[in-house]
Design an enzyme around this catalytic site. Structure first.
Site, PDB file in Angstrom:
ATOM      1  N   LYS A 191       1.867   6.470 -26.377  1.00 35.42           N
ATOM      2  CA  LYS A 191       2.050   7.691 -26.825  1.00 35.42           C
ATOM      3  C   LYS A 191       0.952   8.346 -27.716  1.00 35.42           C
ATOM      4  O   LYS A 191       0.560   9.267 -28.312  1.00 35.42           O
ATOM      5  CB  LYS A 191       3.054   6.687 -28.558  1.00 35.42           C
ATOM      6  CG  LYS A 191       4.177   6.559 -27.912  1.00 35.42           C
ATOM      7  CD  LYS A 191       4.906   5.617 -29.667  1.00 35.42           C
ATOM      8  CE  LYS A 191       6.386   5.752 -28.511  1.00 35.42           C
ATOM      9  NZ  LYS A 191       7.750   5.058 -29.421  1.00 35.42           N
ATOM     10  N   LYS A 193      16.464   9.009 -25.251  1.00 34.54           N
ATOM     11  CA  LYS A 193      17.183   9.659 -27.088  1.00 34.54           C
ATOM     12  C   LYS A 193      14.901  10.750 -26.644  1.00 34.54           C
ATOM     13  O   LYS A 193      15.623  11.719 -27.445  1.00 34.54           O
ATOM     14  CB  LYS A 193      16.888   9.103 -27.727  1.00 34.54           C
ATOM     15  CG  LYS A 193      16.171   7.409 -28.007  1.00 34.54           C
ATOM     16  CD  LYS A 193      16.257   7.311 -29.445  1.00 34.54           C
ATOM     17  CE  LYS A 193      16.464   5.961 -29.617  1.00 34.54           C
ATOM     18  NZ  LYS A 193      15.088   5.496 -29.771  1.00 34.54           N
ATOM     19  N   LYS A 213      14.335   7.278 -16.484  1.00 37.50           N
ATOM     20  CA  LYS A 213      15.655   6.527 -17.530  1.00 37.50           C
ATOM     21  C   LYS A 213      15.940   7.853 -18.563  1.00 37.50           C
ATOM     22  O   LYS A 213      15.505   8.593 -18.766  1.00 37.50           O
ATOM     23  CB  LYS A 213      14.506   4.814 -18.046  1.00 37.50           C
ATOM     24  CG  LYS A 213      14.236   4.890 -19.621  1.00 37.50           C
ATOM     25  CD  LYS A 213      14.555   4.010 -19.606  1.00 37.50           C
ATOM     26  CE  LYS A 213      13.820   4.117 -21.513  1.00 37.50           C
ATOM     27  NZ  LYS A 213      13.701   3.586 -22.379  1.00 37.50           N
TER      28      LYS A 213
HETATM   29  P1  ATP Z   1      13.013   6.476 -26.636  1.00 40.87           P
HETATM   30  O1  ATP Z   1      13.043   7.968 -26.218  1.00 40.87           O
HETATM   31  O2  ATP Z   1      12.319   6.986 -28.526  1.00 40.87           O
HETATM   32  O3  ATP Z   1      11.606   5.969 -26.537  1.00 40.87           O
HETATM   33  P2  ATP Z   1      14.661   5.183 -25.681  1.00 40.87           P
HETATM   34  O4  ATP Z   1      15.857   6.008 -25.984  1.00 40.87           O
HETATM   35  O5  ATP Z   1      14.291   5.027 -25.002  1.00 40.87           O
HETATM   36  O6  ATP Z   1      13.976   6.048 -26.848  1.00 40.87           O
HETATM   37  P3  ATP Z   1      14.622   2.416 -27.607  1.00 40.87           P
HETATM   38  O7  ATP Z   1      14.214   2.292 -28.216  1.00 40.87           O
HETATM   39  O8  ATP Z   1      12.957   2.527 -26.544  1.00 40.87           O
HETATM   40  O9  ATP Z   1      14.976   3.562 -26.429  1.00 40.87           O
HETATM   41  O10 ATP Z   1      15.493   1.165 -26.765  1.00 40.87           O
HETATM   42  C1  ATP Z   1      16.362   0.900 -27.782  1.00 40.87           C
HETATM   43  C2  ATP Z   1      16.955   0.078 -27.162  1.00 40.87           C
HETATM   44  O11 ATP Z   1      17.992   0.428 -26.006  1.00 40.87           O
HETATM   45  C3  ATP Z   1      16.401  -0.611 -26.052  1.00 40.87           C
HETATM   46  O12 ATP Z   1      16.826  -2.430 -25.994  1.00 40.87           O
HETATM   47  C4  ATP Z   1      16.606  -0.071 -24.753  1.00 40.87           C
HETATM   48  O13 ATP Z   1      16.176  -1.456 -23.417  1.00 40.87           O
HETATM   49  C5  ATP Z   1      17.481   0.200 -24.000  1.00 40.87           C
HETATM   50  N1  ATP Z   1      17.176   1.437 -23.736  1.00 40.87           N
HETATM   51  C6  ATP Z   1      17.046   2.512 -23.737  1.00 40.87           C
HETATM   52  N2  ATP Z   1      17.415   3.320 -22.399  1.00 40.87           N
HETATM   53  C7  ATP Z   1      18.371   2.675 -21.499  1.00 40.87           C
HETATM   54  C8  ATP Z   1      18.581   3.352 -20.794  1.00 40.87           C
HETATM   55  N3  ATP Z   1      18.472   4.341 -20.349  1.00 40.87           N
HETATM   56  N4  ATP Z   1      19.186   2.362 -20.073  1.00 40.87           N
HETATM   57  C9  ATP Z   1      19.299   1.302 -20.532  1.00 40.87           C
HETATM   58  N5  ATP Z   1      18.743   0.789 -21.641  1.00 40.87           N
HETATM   59  C10 ATP Z   1      18.552   1.139 -22.193  1.00 40.87           C
END
Ligand code: ATP
Ligand code: LTN
Length: 335
Positions: A115, A200, A197
């Site tokens: 970050k 969002k 992965k």
């Molecule tokens: P950002 O893009 O803002 O980092 P993110 O979509 O990666 O967000 P997080 O806020 O880091 O998501 O995670 C929220 C929850 O969703 C966590 O428990 C994370 O493990 C789960 N999660 C996020 N992305 C995935 C994915 N692609 N597959 C499965 N679980 C996910």
């Protein structure tokens, strides 16, 4: 323990719109776990301001996320669903734990490194101490288990280290939490780059299915999903990562196994397979979207959840906070 139940804590940031990955990998597991544990599910809005946010947008997204928790099936009578910023103990415990965390430990956190390179113009102290606030979230409720994604394991390890360090000095104050990593939908990949992965914060909207996407958008995104030139629906992670991801999504949405899925589509083309995957996702998300629409009409209900659960969280967390304050030597309150 609360009563005879073990305690579970987890949270999500209200940054960006939730994706199918968030739902299958996290939220859906949370619902299953809520039968077994005494659960605290927070919308961690205090973590969100480590990166600059538009205030109106943050407020809107925080409420949308809280609504989604309920729409996904978390019962606010049974689980404590609340905004982190409404419970003062998070910030208070975080300060104390800051004094039990080393600079060296925090500078090794990969999320901080990521970050700070992404937001080079705003490497603030909050971004650095982010994991300490997360430790405070978990330890305040004496959580036994914490469902997190693999990316958050390093923060959970640090939480355990902080708890053990504190306990070694002051006696058994904190429960040392265990991680819980779900199996189904553990990692949903980007539709545009199956090596990344689904996230969002991805800049390409075609890479992610957002939980509120309408059926046409969902079908279009699956039609555009990146595959390969092999031409047959098989589970081969090396050669066909895109197809593997689509198989996993289909399995998560239909409840079928990988083998059943491969058999179902044997001899069929990618076009037909993508259509079926898209349809399974539309059907999976339909009840969720309907529930969100219904809840959004019921402002008073959501408001009452926000108020009552924050009070409950404040009450439970105060017990730990008062104990910790006493242990470190803060003067007793005069009643
Ligand atoms: P950002 O893009 O803002 O980092 P993110 O979509 O990666 O967000 P997080 O806020 O880091 O998501 O995670 C929220 C929850 O969703 C966590 O428990 C994370 O493990 C789960 N999660 C996020 N992305 C995935 C994915 N692609 N597959 C499965 N679980 C996910
Ligand atoms: N850092 C986590 C969100 C988070 C969290 C927590 C998860 C904040 N506090 C406590 C579990 C327990 C994330 O970005 N996914």
């Amino acid at each position: 323990m609360i009563g005879d139940r073990k305690v579970l804590f987890s949270g999500m940031q209200a940054t960006g719109n939730l994706t199918l990955g968030n739902y299958l990998g996290a939220l859906q597991n949370w619902v299953n776990l809520s039968e077994e544990y005494e659960c605290f599910y927070s919308v961690v809005d205090m973590h969100s301001i480590t990166v600059r946010q538009d205030p109106a947008e943050l407020r809107r997204r925080a409420r949308a996320l809280l609504t989604l928790y309920i729409a996904a099936g978390l019962d606010p009578e049974k689980c404590c669903i609340y905004y982190q910023s409404h419970v003062s103990g998070h910030a208070e415990l975080a300060w104390i734990l800051n004094c039990f965390t080393y600079m060296g430990e925090l500078s090794r956190m990969t999320q901080f490194k990521d970050k700070s390179s992404k937001h080079a113009d705003n490497i603030n102290a909050g971004l650095f101490t982010y994991p300490v606030l997360m430790a405070a979230d978990i330890l305040l409720y004496q959580a036994d288990v914490v469902p997190v994604g693999i990316d958050q394991m390093q923060h959970l390890e640090l939480t355990r280290d902080i708890a053990q360090r504190f306990n070694a000095i002051y006696g058994d104050v904190f429960t040392v939490p265990e991680p819980y990593i779900g199996k189904v939908g553990a990692k949903i990949m980007s539709l545009q780059d199956p090596m990344k992965k689904m996230s969002k914060s991805d800049e390409n909207p075609n890479a992610s299915i957002y939980l509120m996407d309408d059926p046409d958008t969902i079908m279009r995104k699956f039609k555009r999903a990146v595959t390969d030139s092999e031409g047959s629906v098989a589970y081969d992670e090396e050669k066909q990562p895109g197809i593997c991801n689509l198989i996993d999504i289909y399995c998560a949405c239909t409840g079928n196994s990988r083998d059943e899925t491969v058999a179902e589509f044997s001899g069929k083309g990618y076009g037909e397979f993508k259509t079926k995957v898209g349809e399974s996702v539309v059907e999976k998300l339909r009840p969720l979207q309907e529930k969100v629409a219904e809840l959004e009409k019921n402002k008073d209900f959501i408001d009452s959840v926000i108020k009552n659960n924050a009070e409950k969280a404040q009450y439970v967390s105060n017990k730990t906070l008062r104990k910790v304050q006493k242990k470190v030597g803060f003067p007793e309150r005069i009643r």
